[in-house]
Scaffold this active site. Structure first.
Site, PDB file in Angstrom:
ATOM      1  N   SER A  86       0.702  -1.265  -0.293  1.00  0.00           N
ATOM      2  CA  SER A  86      -0.223   0.337  -0.120  1.00  0.00           C
ATOM      3  C   SER A  86       0.493   1.364   0.003  1.00  0.00           C
ATOM      4  O   SER A  86       0.446   2.227  -0.149  1.00  0.00           O
ATOM      5  CB  SER A  86      -0.766  -0.273   1.814  1.00  0.00           C
ATOM      6  OG  SER A  86       0.410   0.288   2.279  1.00  0.00           O
ATOM      7  N   THR A 198      -2.091   3.892   3.203  1.00  0.00           N
ATOM      8  CA  THR A 198      -1.583   4.567   2.605  1.00  0.00           C
ATOM      9  C   THR A 198      -1.260   4.865   5.056  1.00  0.00           C
ATOM     10  O   THR A 198      -1.036   3.453   5.163  1.00  0.00           O
ATOM     11  CB  THR A 198      -2.157   6.232   3.321  1.00  0.00           C
ATOM     12  OG1 THR A 198      -1.878   7.191   3.274  1.00  0.00           O
ATOM     13  CG2 THR A 198      -3.145   6.516   3.900  1.00  0.00           C
ATOM     14  N   THR A 216       1.839   7.027  -0.146  1.00  0.00           N
ATOM     15  CA  THR A 216       1.321   6.032  -0.490  1.00  0.00           C
ATOM     16  C   THR A 216       1.109   5.833  -2.058  1.00  0.00           C
ATOM     17  O   THR A 216       1.770   6.388  -2.583  1.00  0.00           O
ATOM     18  CB  THR A 216      -0.320   6.393  -0.291  1.00  0.00           C
ATOM     19  OG1 THR A 216      -1.451   4.942  -0.878  1.00  0.00           O
ATOM     20  CG2 THR A 216      -0.882   7.633  -0.975  1.00  0.00           C
ATOM     21  N   ARG A 226      -6.050   8.818 -10.853  1.00  0.00           N
ATOM     22  CA  ARG A 226      -6.074   8.447  -9.434  1.00  0.00           C
ATOM     23  C   ARG A 226      -5.375   9.370  -9.261  1.00  0.00           C
ATOM     24  O   ARG A 226      -4.718   9.082  -8.218  1.00  0.00           O
ATOM     25  CB  ARG A 226      -6.909   7.856  -9.100  1.00  0.00           C
ATOM     26  CG  ARG A 226      -7.949   7.491  -7.942  1.00  0.00           C
ATOM     27  CD  ARG A 226      -7.184   7.553  -6.975  1.00  0.00           C
ATOM     28  NE  ARG A 226      -7.947   7.230  -5.539  1.00  0.00           N
ATOM     29  CZ  ARG A 226      -7.867   6.530  -4.410  1.00  0.00           C
ATOM     30  NH1 ARG A 226      -6.583   6.886  -3.949  1.00  0.00           N
ATOM     31  NH2 ARG A 226      -8.324   7.019  -3.625  1.00  0.00           N
ATOM     32  N   THR A 249      -6.344   8.475   6.734  1.00  0.00           N
ATOM     33  CA  THR A 249      -6.664   6.635   6.003  1.00  0.00           C
ATOM     34  C   THR A 249      -7.183   5.868   6.166  1.00  0.00           C
ATOM     35  O   THR A 249      -8.950   6.219   6.421  1.00  0.00           O
ATOM     36  CB  THR A 249      -5.860   6.148   7.020  1.00  0.00           C
ATOM     37  OG1 THR A 249      -4.742   4.406   6.125  1.00  0.00           O
ATOM     38  CG2 THR A 249      -6.516   5.365   8.329  1.00  0.00           C
ATOM     39  N   GLY A 250      -7.994   5.317   4.280  1.00  0.00           N
ATOM     40  CA  GLY A 250      -8.927   3.906   4.274  1.00  0.00           C
ATOM     41  C   GLY A 250      -9.241   4.834   2.536  1.00  0.00           C
ATOM     42  O   GLY A 250      -8.182   5.939   1.939  1.00  0.00           O
TER      43      GLY A 250
END
Length: 340
Positions: A86, A198, A216, A226, A249-250
């Site tokens: 990630s 991340t 990230t 993106r 994060t997420g």
């Protein structure tokens, strides 16, 4: 006359004090055999792998480094980890098979540098720092960011490992070429320990100075081009002198909709604790988005100048690492708004 560059040079992006012992004392970091004068958390970072990042950041501080040195050193650990898909090297590629990296670094004096869609360069966080320190800009993207990295002497290196390439090719067997915001959850438990993309770090000195970093490889198998929240100041990261710092994060799209990290710091400016500030933004996202965020993970982590920490998320599974002035690190579970 004081110019922008002379000011940055003087500040050293969070204070490049020449004497290592003086900096260690100011940061509350114990010199070998000494004791710490700082209280509360000194370094915090997202996820369980943040513990290793914190250790590198703490070592940098103890050796006399600045806060910016520390958060950069911490972020570089997962960036170079081939088992972490990630962040950085070995990150999962976009839908076209390209690994692209995003990163931001920031101090509390307004110094900031960021890159997005950076390719063939392991340490995006270090390139972001060069943007901050060696250009009049705050954000470089795509081909320009990659060219800048080469110009600054960063070696060219393929980021796609055999394991990451296999995961991408397996995904291609059934994937449709259309935006799927939560596609990385296809083989994961939504909100679980693997549902993240991340690492964000925040560091402080005992006198309340702050700095942060976020890096990230972005959403797995994202559309080419993106960019999520991570490199965007006010979304993936924000720090403000005398108030605090926050990182997220997420699923980045949900963070960018509300300028999440800046919102956390704004709540702290209005008197909220780091914990209450993190809770407020998560509840706001849930209220704003309703069923659209079902099964989606978003988490926030915050740190104030006194070392108080806050963390909150939508779903169970978000962990974070906290390191105190003695270098002791604990990995904790954040409370969540929903239970599943």
């Amino acid at each position: 006359m004081t110019t922008r560059r002379s000011l940055l040079a003087g500040l050293g992006t969070c204070g490049t004090l020449s004497l290592a012992a003086s900096y260690a004392q100011a940061a509350g970091v114990p010199a070998p055999g000494g004791t710490s004068g700082g209280q509360g958390a000194m370094i915090v970072s997202t996820w369980d792998f943040g513990a290793a990042a914190n250790a590198a950041a703490f070592a940098k501080l103890r050796a006399g480094g600045t806060l910016i040195d520390a958060v950069e050193a911490g972020a570089m650990v997962p960036e170079a980890d081939p088992t972490n898909h990630s962040v950085g090297y070995a990150g999962y590629p976009d839908r076209d098979g390209h690994v692209t990296l995003d990163a931001v670094i920031m101090d509390d004096a307004g110094g900031v540098g960021a890159v997005a869609a950076l390719e063939n360069t392991v340490h995006a966080i270090s390139v972001a720092r060069r943007v901050m320190e060696r250009t009049p800009h705050t954000f470089l993207v795509g081909e320009g960011a990659t060219r800048f990295a080469r110009d600054q002497g960063f070696p060219q290196q393929s980021l796609l490992t055999p394991e990451s390439e296999k995961a991408w090719r397996d995904w291609l067997k059934t994937a449709k070429y259309q935006p799927e915001a939560n596609s990385e959850n296809r083989t994961r438990t939504p909100g679980g320990a693997l549902d993240h993309d991340t690492i964000g770090l925040l560091a402080r000195s005992a006198d309340g100075r702050l700095a942060g970093a976020c890096t990230t490889s972005g959403m797995a198998f994202k559309m080419r081009g993106r960019v999520g929240d991570s490199p965007q100041v006010g979304s993936g990261l924000y720090v403000e002198a005398g108030i605090g710092g926050a990182t997220s994060t997420g699923l980045g799209e949900e963070v960018t909709r509300v300028a999440g990290s800046a919102r956390v710091v704004a709540s702290m400016r209005s008197g909220a604790s780091p914990q209450k500030a993190c809770e407020e933004v998560v509840r706001h996202i849930a209220h704003l988005r309703g069923d659209a965020i079902r099964g989606v993970q978003v988490g926030f982590l915050a740190l104030d100048p006194k070392g108080n920490v806050g963390a909150f998320c939508l779903l169970p599974g978000f962990t974070y690492a906290v390191t105190d002035a003695h270098g002791v690190t604990k990995v904790l579970k954040a409370a969540s708004l929903f239970q599943a």
